[in-house]
Design an enzyme around this catalytic site. Structure first.
Site, PDB file in Angstrom:
ATOM      1  N   ASP A  38       0.423  28.126   3.106  1.00  0.00           N
ATOM      2  CA  ASP A  38       0.431  27.408   4.382  1.00  0.00           C
ATOM      3  C   ASP A  38       0.679  28.383   5.526  1.00  0.00           C
ATOM      4  O   ASP A  38       0.101  28.257   6.612  1.00  0.00           O
ATOM      5  CB  ASP A  38       1.533  26.345   4.394  1.00  0.00           C
ATOM      6  CG  ASP A  38       1.199  25.192   3.465  1.00  0.00           C
ATOM      7  OD1 ASP A  38       0.118  25.233   2.845  1.00  0.00           O
ATOM      8  OD2 ASP A  38       2.021  24.264   3.357  1.00  0.00           O
ATOM      9  N   ALA A  39       1.555  29.368   5.270  1.00  0.00           N
ATOM     10  CA  ALA A  39       1.891  30.331   6.329  1.00  0.00           C
ATOM     11  C   ALA A  39       0.660  31.161   6.703  1.00  0.00           C
ATOM     12  O   ALA A  39       0.394  31.416   7.883  1.00  0.00           O
ATOM     13  CB  ALA A  39       3.014  31.234   5.869  1.00  0.00           C
ATOM     14  N   SER A  87     -22.335  -5.899   3.975  1.00  0.00           N
ATOM     15  CA  SER A  87     -21.201  -5.928   3.046  1.00  0.00           C
ATOM     16  C   SER A  87     -21.747  -6.201   1.647  1.00  0.00           C
ATOM     17  O   SER A  87     -22.955  -6.273   1.454  1.00  0.00           O
ATOM     18  CB  SER A  87     -20.175  -6.950   3.485  1.00  0.00           C
ATOM     19  OG  SER A  87     -20.758  -8.214   3.438  1.00  0.00           O
ATOM     20  N   LEU A  88     -20.864  -6.370   0.695  1.00  0.00           N
ATOM     21  CA  LEU A  88     -21.314  -6.525  -0.693  1.00  0.00           C
ATOM     22  C   LEU A  88     -21.049  -7.929  -1.199  1.00  0.00           C
ATOM     23  O   LEU A  88     -20.051  -8.552  -0.834  1.00  0.00           O
ATOM     24  CB  LEU A  88     -20.551  -5.544  -1.591  1.00  0.00           C
ATOM     25  CG  LEU A  88     -20.841  -4.068  -1.393  1.00  0.00           C
ATOM     26  CD1 LEU A  88     -19.838  -3.232  -2.172  1.00  0.00           C
ATOM     27  CD2 LEU A  88     -22.252  -3.738  -1.846  1.00  0.00           C
ATOM     28  N   GLU A 118     -18.574   2.935  -8.945  1.00  0.00           N
ATOM     29  CA  GLU A 118     -17.603   3.674  -8.127  1.00  0.00           C
ATOM     30  C   GLU A 118     -16.352   2.829  -7.921  1.00  0.00           C
ATOM     31  O   GLU A 118     -16.392   1.608  -8.086  1.00  0.00           O
ATOM     32  CB  GLU A 118     -18.198   3.948  -6.725  1.00  0.00           C
ATOM     33  CG  GLU A 118     -19.445   4.772  -6.774  1.00  0.00           C
ATOM     34  CD  GLU A 118     -20.168   4.805  -5.436  1.00  0.00           C
ATOM     35  OE1 GLU A 118     -19.653   4.237  -4.447  1.00  0.00           O
ATOM     36  OE2 GLU A 118     -21.261   5.391  -5.387  1.00  0.00           O
ATOM     37  N   LYS A 120     -13.737   0.911  -5.593  1.00  0.00           N
ATOM     38  CA  LYS A 120     -13.833   0.267  -4.282  1.00  0.00           C
ATOM     39  C   LYS A 120     -12.498   0.435  -3.569  1.00  0.00           C
ATOM     40  O   LYS A 120     -11.546  -0.315  -3.817  1.00  0.00           O
ATOM     41  CB  LYS A 120     -14.175  -1.213  -4.448  1.00  0.00           C
ATOM     42  CG  LYS A 120     -14.419  -1.922  -3.143  1.00  0.00           C
ATOM     43  CD  LYS A 120     -15.011  -3.296  -3.396  1.00  0.00           C
ATOM     44  CE  LYS A 120     -15.271  -4.034  -2.116  1.00  0.00           C
ATOM     45  NZ  LYS A 120     -14.104  -4.281  -1.309  1.00  0.00           N
ATOM     46  N   ASP A 122      -9.724   0.196  -0.834  1.00  0.00           N
ATOM     47  CA  ASP A 122      -9.439  -0.870   0.119  1.00  0.00           C
ATOM     48  C   ASP A 122      -9.023  -0.282   1.462  1.00  0.00           C
ATOM     49  O   ASP A 122      -7.849  -0.121   1.760  1.00  0.00           O
ATOM     50  CB  ASP A 122      -8.320  -1.754  -0.444  1.00  0.00           C
ATOM     51  CG  ASP A 122      -8.232  -3.075   0.287  1.00  0.00           C
ATOM     52  OD1 ASP A 122      -9.176  -3.405   1.025  1.00  0.00           O
ATOM     53  OD2 ASP A 122      -7.219  -3.765   0.122  1.00  0.00           O
ATOM     54  N   GLU A 178     -15.332   5.152   3.393  1.00  0.00           N
ATOM     55  CA  GLU A 178     -14.162   4.306   3.568  1.00  0.00           C
ATOM     56  C   GLU A 178     -13.002   5.132   4.112  1.00  0.00           C
ATOM     57  O   GLU A 178     -12.598   6.108   3.491  1.00  0.00           O
ATOM     58  CB  GLU A 178     -13.789   3.716   2.198  1.00  0.00           C
ATOM     59  CG  GLU A 178     -12.890   2.525   2.267  1.00  0.00           C
ATOM     60  CD  GLU A 178     -13.625   1.225   2.585  1.00  0.00           C
ATOM     61  OE1 GLU A 178     -14.830   1.259   2.915  1.00  0.00           O
ATOM     62  OE2 GLU A 178     -12.974   0.166   2.529  1.00  0.00           O
ATOM     63  N   TYR A 230     -19.394   7.303   0.619  1.00  0.00           N
ATOM     64  CA  TYR A 230     -20.098   6.704  -0.520  1.00  0.00           C
ATOM     65  C   TYR A 230     -21.570   6.419  -0.262  1.00  0.00           C
ATOM     66  O   TYR A 230     -22.224   5.773  -1.063  1.00  0.00           O
ATOM     67  CB  TYR A 230     -19.388   5.430  -0.974  1.00  0.00           C
ATOM     68  CG  TYR A 230     -19.103   4.428   0.132  1.00  0.00           C
ATOM     69  CD1 TYR A 230     -20.132   3.807   0.837  1.00  0.00           C
ATOM     70  CD2 TYR A 230     -17.795   4.093   0.457  1.00  0.00           C
ATOM     71  CE1 TYR A 230     -19.863   2.900   1.830  1.00  0.00           C
ATOM     72  CE2 TYR A 230     -17.518   3.180   1.451  1.00  0.00           C
ATOM     73  CZ  TYR A 230     -18.566   2.581   2.139  1.00  0.00           C
ATOM     74  OH  TYR A 230     -18.297   1.690   3.141  1.00  0.00           O
ATOM     75  N   LYS A 294     -23.868   0.089  -8.224  1.00  0.00           N
ATOM     76  CA  LYS A 294     -25.086   0.303  -7.440  1.00  0.00           C
ATOM     77  C   LYS A 294     -26.230   0.743  -8.349  1.00  0.00           C
ATOM     78  O   LYS A 294     -25.995   1.483  -9.309  1.00  0.00           O
ATOM     79  CB  LYS A 294     -24.854   1.408  -6.403  1.00  0.00           C
ATOM     80  CG  LYS A 294     -23.743   1.108  -5.418  1.00  0.00           C
ATOM     81  CD  LYS A 294     -23.439   2.299  -4.529  1.00  0.00           C
ATOM     82  CE  LYS A 294     -22.257   1.943  -3.619  1.00  0.00           C
ATOM     83  NZ  LYS A 294     -21.759   3.085  -2.866  1.00  0.00           N
ATOM     84  N   LYS A 318     -14.547  -7.557  -8.181  1.00  0.00           N
ATOM     85  CA  LYS A 318     -13.207  -7.628  -7.562  1.00  0.00           C
ATOM     86  C   LYS A 318     -12.127  -7.862  -8.617  1.00  0.00           C
ATOM     87  O   LYS A 318     -12.292  -8.694  -9.501  1.00  0.00           O
ATOM     88  CB  LYS A 318     -13.170  -8.772  -6.532  1.00  0.00           C
ATOM     89  CG  LYS A 318     -14.117  -8.572  -5.362  1.00  0.00           C
ATOM     90  CD  LYS A 318     -13.639  -7.491  -4.398  1.00  0.00           C
ATOM     91  CE  LYS A 318     -12.568  -7.972  -3.484  1.00  0.00           C
ATOM     92  NZ  LYS A 318     -12.999  -8.526  -2.231  1.00  0.00           N
ATOM     93  N   CYS A 412      28.049  -7.225  11.568  1.00  0.00           N
ATOM     94  CA  CYS A 412      27.455  -6.097  10.858  1.00  0.00           C
ATOM     95  C   CYS A 412      28.239  -5.846   9.561  1.00  0.00           C
ATOM     96  O   CYS A 412      29.467  -5.715   9.617  1.00  0.00           O
ATOM     97  CB  CYS A 412      27.493  -4.866  11.753  1.00  0.00           C
ATOM     98  SG  CYS A 412      27.134  -3.350  10.875  1.00  0.00           S
ATOM     99  N   CYS A 415      30.377  -2.483   9.947  1.00  0.00           N
ATOM    100  CA  CYS A 415      31.509  -2.268  10.865  1.00  0.00           C
ATOM    101  C   CYS A 415      32.117  -3.574  11.373  1.00  0.00           C
ATOM    102  O   CYS A 415      33.034  -3.555  12.184  1.00  0.00           O
ATOM    103  CB  CYS A 415      31.073  -1.395  12.043  1.00  0.00           C
ATOM    104  SG  CYS A 415      30.003  -2.260  13.199  1.00  0.00           S
ATOM    105  N   CYS A 430      22.895  -4.066  14.952  1.00  0.00           N
ATOM    106  CA  CYS A 430      24.272  -3.748  15.270  1.00  0.00           C
ATOM    107  C   CYS A 430      24.186  -2.769  16.448  1.00  0.00           C
ATOM    108  O   CYS A 430      23.443  -1.801  16.388  1.00  0.00           O
ATOM    109  CB  CYS A 430      24.920  -3.073  14.067  1.00  0.00           C
ATOM    110  SG  CYS A 430      26.478  -2.318  14.504  1.00  0.00           S
ATOM    111  N   CYS A 435      29.254   2.591  14.779  1.00  0.00           N
ATOM    112  CA  CYS A 435      29.085   1.961  13.467  1.00  0.00           C
ATOM    113  C   CYS A 435      28.791   3.050  12.437  1.00  0.00           C
ATOM    114  O   CYS A 435      27.880   3.849  12.631  1.00  0.00           O
ATOM    115  CB  CYS A 435      27.918   0.966  13.507  1.00  0.00           C
ATOM    116  SG  CYS A 435      27.462   0.351  11.871  1.00  0.00           S
TER     117      CYS A 435
END
Ligand code: IVH
Length: 677
Positions: A38-39, A87-88, A118, A120, A122, A178, A230, A294, A318, A412, A415, A430, A435
């Site tokens: 990362d550095a 849509s499907l 594939e 699906k 959400d 998606e 997709y 598909k 589904k 609360c 406290c 609170c 607290c």
């Protein structure tokens, strides 16, 4: 090294850096197989940022530095899809898959049919348009004909290529996929929202949709969305002959394509693969609500065509939503870092969506009442977004009469001080600043830069002070001496001295900083300055009634109510008395005439200033009565332009808004007689 570079050398290096950064970005986010640390990655990014700062003419929209650089949108811009986003049709059982198979085969007699299956995911369907390899437009599906333009938001998703990875891009290529929020990002986001007393998202799909429709891309960037593609929409140029070929090609072009794609020749095998994932879906880091089947051959797809709503060459299988029944053994209350009281149901352990559940967050008082959840009830539960256990409803039909209605506590649990629920809010809080459940957060807030600005007093020191019971409220900080700090780990004599000096210095802070530091809900820097300016002392502010507070311009009922709740609490008044006794400044310094010189003026800041940070410039403007907003409009009075300004600068020029360079801004402040601290 860049200082001796020629423009041509800089351009060559910038291009090289961009290629390298995009490559490593791809390895990290798409392939999940980074080859540098990362550095090292950050170093490449910084070098590119510095070169682009030095030579702004080299900045291009596909530069990796520009992912989060977009300006907030002003509103929604419609986009009409050149190929509708359909849509499907759904299948819920094997028989419906067999019907689909029969229809396909009947329409393509004598043809060998291959199906691609594939996951699906959400989330929500989006479209990405590339022209000559460059991302030019991103949009939501909308109603399928017209969506909403969200290019700047989609650019913040690291797996969205800004440029296709090919030397030979098609003239136009619309890619569809998606956008989704992974389960972990969803759970973290809801935890943060709950702690702040904000409403939570019901599932990752809603969270993703909300995040993508944000006007400010910076908000989207912070939401950790992802995208898997997709298929294609509109295109010009050659494309492969099969759907599997398209997916392979999209992967080569740099997109993230789901790896769990399989090809089958019989609907029986298709169904088996669907049930395999129906059982294993909880192991995935994202929510899937089914599978998509598909027809692989694109020529077959064209022959099958589509109805108005959905293609005849594809269907969604589904899954059943996973639910379970169990009993509520108790309802307990947790006090969060911000003082919000969150009710949680203790459940008889039960297995749902892949793990055993024994608690369910009830979120707030209203939800318990609306759903009428009682202790002892049998309840139907599920996991929101496959991760967060939630009670859907009680089985009222199974009640025996022994169930107990839950009454939200008036005190609360940590406290014992009385809790409040402000108008229009679902959260009960609170508001006692000492607290124990909230103390750490309150102390961190009290010492933070925008509040008392006590340098060096960070979480490491505060956690040790709390663990040793050395502070019970913010006022106790002023009673600590060097010896106290020397008792802590990793605090040497020099830092102990610096800490005591920094704490002592903060006693002289303007009143507004103290007001911010108290952490009164809804009272940020601007409201604090208005209150300090209007009342002149904490004493007067503490005495102010609701009417007097709301009579101040810009102080609405929400702030007024919260200020009153805060000062009505004995514990809070005691802490203020302790702060005063310790010598903390409690009155507004007299500011010279003209100190409201910028009253009614609206400013926008763009680019980096040399003398001030953005929040310092903002503070100064606000202290002088002005207002800082994030986007330029005709109503903006001044745009302050620093180095490397963004598109707000162009917009200001277009609209004829007055432009102030840093030196003009400084003169303006001097003229207003402000004291800069
Ligand atoms: S194909 C012509 N493939 O499911 C329809 N959709 O109603 C093209 N979805 O709106 C959709 N994963 O948002 C397709 N692998 C996948 C998908 C997928 C999720 C969503 C998509 C679409 C909805 C179907």
């Amino acid at each position: 090294m860049s200082s001796v570079m020629s423009f041509d050398e800089a351009r060559a290096r910038v291009e090289e850096l961009r290629r390298e950064i995009e490559y490593h970005n791809y390895r990290y986010y798409v392939e999940d197989d980074p080859v540098i640390t990362d550095a090292e990655f950050d170093a490449l990014m910084r070098e590119l940022q510095e070169l682009e700062k030095k030579w702004p003419e080299l900045v291009t929209p596909d530069s990796p530095t520009q992912r989060v650089g977009g300006q907030p949108r002003e509103g929604m811009v419609p986009v009409s899809h050149r190929v509708p986003m359909l849509s499907l049709a759904n299948a819920f059982e094997e028989g419906e898959l067999k019907d689909f198979d029969r229809r396909v085969r009947a329409a393509l007699p004598g043809e060998e049919i291959a199906y691609v299956v594939e996951l699906k995911i959400d989330g929500l369907a989006v479209s990405l348009v590339y022209e000559n390899g460059l991302l030019v437009q991103g949009a939501t599906r909308g109603d399928g004909q017209t969506g909403e333009e969200i290019t700047a938001n989609l650019r913040t998703i690291p797996t969205v290529p800004l440029r296709l990875r090919t030397d030979n891009p098609p003239p136009v290529l619309e890619v569809r996929g998606e956008a989704y929020m992974p389960k972990k990002a969803f759970a973290d986001l809801n935890t943060r929202r709950e702690e702040k007393g904000e409403s939570v998202f019901a599932n990752p799909r809603n969270a993703a949709a909300g995040s993508l429709r944000q006007l400010d891309p910076k908000v989207t960037a912070a939401r950790h969305l992802d995208l898997m593609v997709y298929g294609l929409g509109y295109y010009e140029g050659e494309i492969p002959a099969t759907h599997t070929g398209v997916l392979r090609w999209l992967r080569e072009l740099g997109f993230k394509v789901n790896p769990h794609v399989k090809r089958f020749f019989s609907i029986g095998d298709v169904y088996e693969y669907c049930t395999h994932w129906e059982q294993r879906r909880f192991e995935l880091p994202y929510v899937i609500d089914g599978m998509v089947i598909k027809v692989d051959n694109l020529a077959h797809q064209r022959l099958l065509g589509a109805t108005l709503k959905s293609p005849r060459w594809a269907i969604a299988y589904k899954f059943q939503a996973e639910q379970a029944e169990t009993t509520v053994e108790d309802i307990i209350i947790r006090v969060g870092r911000t003082g919000v009281l969150t009710p949680t149901a203790v459940l008889k352990p039960v297995k749902v969506a892949g793990s055993t559940v024994s608690r369910a967050v009830l979120h707030n008082e209203d939800i318990i009442k609306e759903k009428d959840i009682r202790i002892g009830d049998t309840v139907v539960i599920h996991k929101a977004g496959d991760v967060i256990p939630e009670i859907i409803r009680p089985r009222a039909d199974l009640r025996t009469g022994d169930e107990k209605v839950f009454h939200f506590p008036e005190n609360c649990p940590a406290c014992r001080s009385r809790v409040v629920r402000e108008k229009g809010e679902v959260a009960v809080r609170c508001t006692n600043i000492s607290c124990p459940a909230r103390l750490r957060e309150n102390l961190l807030h009290f010492v933070s830069r925008d509040a008392m600005d006590i340098v060096g007093l960070g979480p490491a020191v505060i956690d040790q002070l709390l663990a040793r019971d050395m502070v019970k409220d913010p006022a106790d900080l002023y009673l600590l001496d060097e010896d106290d700090f020397l008792k802590l780990e990793r605090v040497g004599p020099k830092s102990a001295e610096n800490l005591v000096t920094a704490i002592a210095k903060s006693k002289e802070n303007p009143l507004s900083r103290l007001i911010v530091g108290l952490g009164i809900h809804h009272v940020g820097a601007r409201a604090a300055r208005l209150l300090a300016g209007h009342f002149g002392s904490i004493k007067r502010l503490m005495q102010a009634g609701y009417e007097e507070l709301t009579a101040i311009d810009e102080i609405g009922p929400k702030i007024a109510e919260s200020v009153r709740n805060f000062f009505d609490r004995d514990q809070n008044r005691e802490v203020i008395a302790k702060l005063e006794a310790a010598g903390v400044n409690m009155v507004e310094r007299q500011t010279g005439a003209g100190s409201q010189a910028l009253a009614g003026k609206t400013f926008v800041l763009t680019g980096a200033l040399e003398t001030f940070t953005r929040s310092e410039a903002k503070n100064i403007i606000e202290r002088l009565g002005g207002k800082v907003t994030s986007s330029v409009s005709k109503k903006t009075d001044y745009v302050i332009v620093g180095e490397n300004p963004g598109s707000k600068y162009q917009k200001a020029v277009q609209l004829g808004v007055k432009i102030l360079h840093e030196s003009d801004f400084k003169s303006l402040i001097m003229e207003s007689g402000a004291i800069l601290d």
